[in-house]
Scaffold this active site. Structure first.
Site, mmCIF file in Angstrom:
data_model
loop_
_atom_site.group_PDB
_atom_site.id
_atom_site.type_symbol
_atom_site.label_atom_id
_atom_site.label_comp_id
_atom_site.label_asym_id
_atom_site.label_seq_id
_atom_site.Cartn_x
_atom_site.Cartn_y
_atom_site.Cartn_z
ATOM 1 N N HIS A 185 0.823 -1.216 0.000
ATOM 2 C CA HIS A 185 0.000 0.000 0.000
ATOM 3 C C HIS A 185 0.854 1.261 0.000
ATOM 4 C CE1 HIS A 185 -3.011 -3.011 0.640
ATOM 5 N NE2 HIS A 185 -3.742 -2.175 -0.065
ATOM 6 N N GLU A 427 -10.673 -11.668 -5.906
ATOM 7 C CA GLU A 427 -9.244 -11.630 -5.549
ATOM 8 C C GLU A 427 -8.777 -12.889 -4.847
ATOM 9 O OE1 GLU A 427 -8.402 -8.299 -2.969
ATOM 10 O OE2 GLU A 427 -10.268 -8.543 -1.867
ATOM 11 N N ASP A 451 -4.064 -9.062 -4.788
ATOM 12 C CA ASP A 451 -4.221 -10.253 -3.953
ATOM 13 C C ASP A 451 -4.370 -11.511 -4.794
ATOM 14 O OD1 ASP A 451 -4.000 -9.581 -1.193
ATOM 15 O OD2 ASP A 451 -5.812 -8.380 -1.417
ATOM 16 N N CYS A 498 -9.375 -3.544 -10.509
ATOM 17 C CA CYS A 498 -8.876 -2.417 -9.715
ATOM 18 C C CYS A 498 -7.513 -2.724 -9.095
ATOM 19 C CB CYS A 498 -9.885 -2.029 -8.634
ATOM 20 S SG CYS A 498 -10.284 -3.382 -7.526
HETATM 21 C C1 PEP Z 1 -6.244 -6.017 -4.940
HETATM 22 O O1 PEP Z 1 -6.069 -6.916 -4.097
HETATM 23 O O2 PEP Z 1 -5.940 -6.113 -6.133
HETATM 24 C C2 PEP Z 1 -6.824 -4.724 -4.531
HETATM 25 C C3 PEP Z 1 -7.148 -3.814 -5.433
HETATM 26 O O3 PEP Z 1 -7.017 -4.498 -3.219
HETATM 27 P P1 PEP Z 1 -5.849 -4.160 -2.182
HETATM 28 O O4 PEP Z 1 -4.634 -3.800 -2.980
HETATM 29 O O5 PEP Z 1 -6.355 -3.019 -1.365
HETATM 30 O O6 PEP Z 1 -5.712 -5.423 -1.413
HETATM 31 MG MG MG Z 2 -7.031 -6.921 -2.158
#
Ligand code: PEP
Ligand code: MG
Length: 568
Positions: A185, A427, A451, A498
């Site tokens: 993140h 995911e 994920d 996403c």
């Molecule tokens: C993902 O897992 O691709 C996602 C968009 O969520 P995060 O990165 O917040 O786990």
């Molecule tokens: Mg995720």
């Protein structure tokens, strides 16, 4: 010397190193000879503490954040009981640092022993107060990330989301960390700040000296020390090329998103707070495809109330003026710990009690969030999305909660969107395997490749030792993506992506061939993805995908797609 890591945010940064280390708090526990003078020392530190925190709270208020937590710290320390306990300790000959330790620990233990989650959270506040007060007593200077010298390159062990949120973007020209990968993140946040970043550089803190000049190549994942004139000129030219590429992308501002042969796509942005709205509008995104709401819960010492959440969701919904806003419900756990939720330490947090699992078991927390989202849905084009789904029952349980809350709001005449869309974040391998079943209960899918890649490859997204396995271009992950998009198409529901792969220019021909409709990317990548899509022809993409799906290794896939990129 060249240090190698993972390029996490593009661009070239040139500047002076500043190492951030958490200084240990060490004091000598001596008996004081003059308790009156020692109490005076404590009171002076308390006064500085209150002044500093009041100034910080005002600054937070001014930037639209909430300064109340810091005012709460001031109120706690101004409480005559806490202070008199510390004075009493000093009267017995204890030094001020030890008095702060003892009294704060007593409060921490008392708060932790209660059954009430809200009171338990006060323990985190007291821990903060204790650390800060002791640092003041010991004269340990804190580095404030919001006040840095110009052209600073930050060197840290690991960048936390809260650090990134505080960073003074105008003065930070690069970030280097010892831990973290491209989809951590912190990496995602550094991309949205447009700060070149190289993560996962082994022993960076030991190998780099504070104050030395560095070059951070966020593209290649390389950090250079011992800079001479030739290198400076070479990288200044690279900086210029980067600026030229950005200028070419600028030509796509305000243009519709479509492939060369005219197939329209939706190009949305990912956000973590209403503060990102500015970047979404500046980046020219057509909607918000992922609002990571857990960021509203991080970087504070207590849970945001329903009202606070409503305000945040409403601001984004209204600010997007009718354009779609997909709000993902709390995705706690994994690499996103929220200390005041007092989650158990787990052996394997990525496979643990997280996201929708936590939310369905803590219905008070979840209902407050869903109610806030429903109330905000009256102010814009809002949809809700559920993270880490592995079973049909989970999405059904969320839908049932949404229905129940809609009934409650109706009775109270509170406006909300009746046909609020509820989507599933795809995911996990389980969700992929039962994509056909989930499609019966979901209004849309959004593929979370960050994920999904980790779970399909059984490779932790932040672990440098297995990063060679962690690739969305791996044949296994590509097949999973193709399967999910196919299942959505069969049922006739929209499918987006996403995860970070939606902005990976190697990946785009595959996604066009598979029929992905919506791409949700970091706000800073919108124009680069629009430009790349405009260069792709869907018929050629289908031919490329056929070839790529016959390849056996990630390296072959990458090489094949890289050749294509060079041709374009
Ligand atoms: C993902 O897992 O691709 C996602 C968009 O969520 P995060 O990165 O917040 O786990
Ligand atoms: Mg995720």
């Amino acid at each position: 010397m060249m240090l190698k890591g993972t390029g996490a945010s593009d661009g070239i940064g040139i500047g002076k190193a500043l190492k951030l280390t958490d200084q240990p708090i060490v004091y000598e526990d001596v008996k004081v000879a003059d308790p009156a003078a020692e109490k005076e020392r404590l009171h002076a530190a308390v006064q500085v503490f209150c002044e500093k925190n009041e100034a910080r709270a005002k600054q937070m208020d001014a930037s639209g954040a909430d300064g109340e937590i810091l005012r709460g710290h001031i109120a706690m320390l101004s409480d005559p009981y806490m202070l008199s306990q510390m004075n009493e300790q000093i009267d017995r000959g204890t030094c001020a640092e030890k008095a702060v330790d003892t009294v704060c620990d007593m409060f921490i233990a008392a708060f932790q022993a209660t059954d009430d989650a809200f009171t338990q959270q006060r323990a985190v506040d007291v821990t903060d107060i204790k650390k800060e007060l002791q640092k003041l007593l010991l004269g340990i200077e804190e580095v404030h990330l919001d006040h840095l010298p110009p052209d600073t390159v930050l060197i840290v062990e690991e960048l936390t989301p809260s650090m990134t949120a505080e960073i003074d973007r105008a003065h930070v020209s690069g970030i280097v960390t010892e831990r973290g990968g491209r989809t951590s993140h912190a990496a995602i946040l550094s991309r949205s700040l447009k700060i070149p970043a190289v993560l996962g550089v082994a022993n960076a803190l030991a190998q780099i000296s504070s104050g030395e000049e560095l070059i951070v190549d966020g593209n290649a994942g390389e950090v250079y020390t011992d800079i001479d004139e030739t290198m400076r000129a070479h990288f200044a030219a690279a900086q210029k090329r980067f600026a030229e590429k950005t200028a070419l992308e600028e030509k796509y501002r305000g243009k519709p998103t479509a492939t060369k042969d005219g197939i329209s796509k939706k190009l949305y942005a990912n956000i973590g707070s209403p503060k990102d709205l500015e970047a979404v509008l500046a980046g020219d995104a057509e909607g918000v495809g992922l609002f990571r709401t857990e960021f509203l819960f991080l970087d504070r010492s207590s849970m945001p109330t329903e009202e606070e959440q409503f305000e945040a969701y409403r601001t984004v919904a209204a600010g997007m003026r009718g354009r779609e806003v997909v709000i993902r419900t709390l995705d706690v756990g994994g690499d996103k710990d929220i200390p005041y939720l007092n989650l158990k330490k787990e052996e394997n947090p990525f496979m643990g009690f997280r996201a929708v699992r936590y939310c369905l078991a803590n219905s008070d927390v979840y209902k407050a969030q869903l109610r806030a989202i429903l109330r905000a849905s009256a102010y814009g084009n809002v949809a809700v999305m559920v993270p880490l789904v592995t079973r049909v029952d989970e999405i059904c349980a969320v839908r049932a909660l949404v229905k129940e809350l809609q009934g409650e709001l109706r009775e109270k005449n509170i406006p909300y969107k009746e046909d609020l869309k509820v989507g599933v974040m795809m995911e996990t391998p389980a969700a992929c395997m039962i994509a056909d079943l989930l499609a019966e209960h979901a209004d849309f899918f959004s593929i979370g490749t960050n994920d999904l890649t980790g779970y399909v490859m059984a490779a932790d997204r932040g672990n440098a030792d297995v990063s060679y396995l962690y690739s969305p271009l791996d044949p296994a992950v590509l097949r999973a993506i193709q399967h999910i998009i196919g299942a959505a198409a069969k049922k006739g529901i929209p499918c987006g992506m996403c995860g970070e792969a939606a902005a990976d220019l190697h990946m785009l021909p595959m996604l066009v061939a598979f029929g992905l409709e919506e791409f949700s990317v970091n706000p800073s990548s919108v124009l680069s993805v629009r430009r790349a899509l405009a260069a792709l022809d869907s018929v050629s993409c289908t031919a490329v995908a056929k070839k790529v799906l016959s390849l056996e290794t990630e390296q072959e896939v990458r090489a094949c797609l890289s050749d294509l990129q060079t041709e374009n």
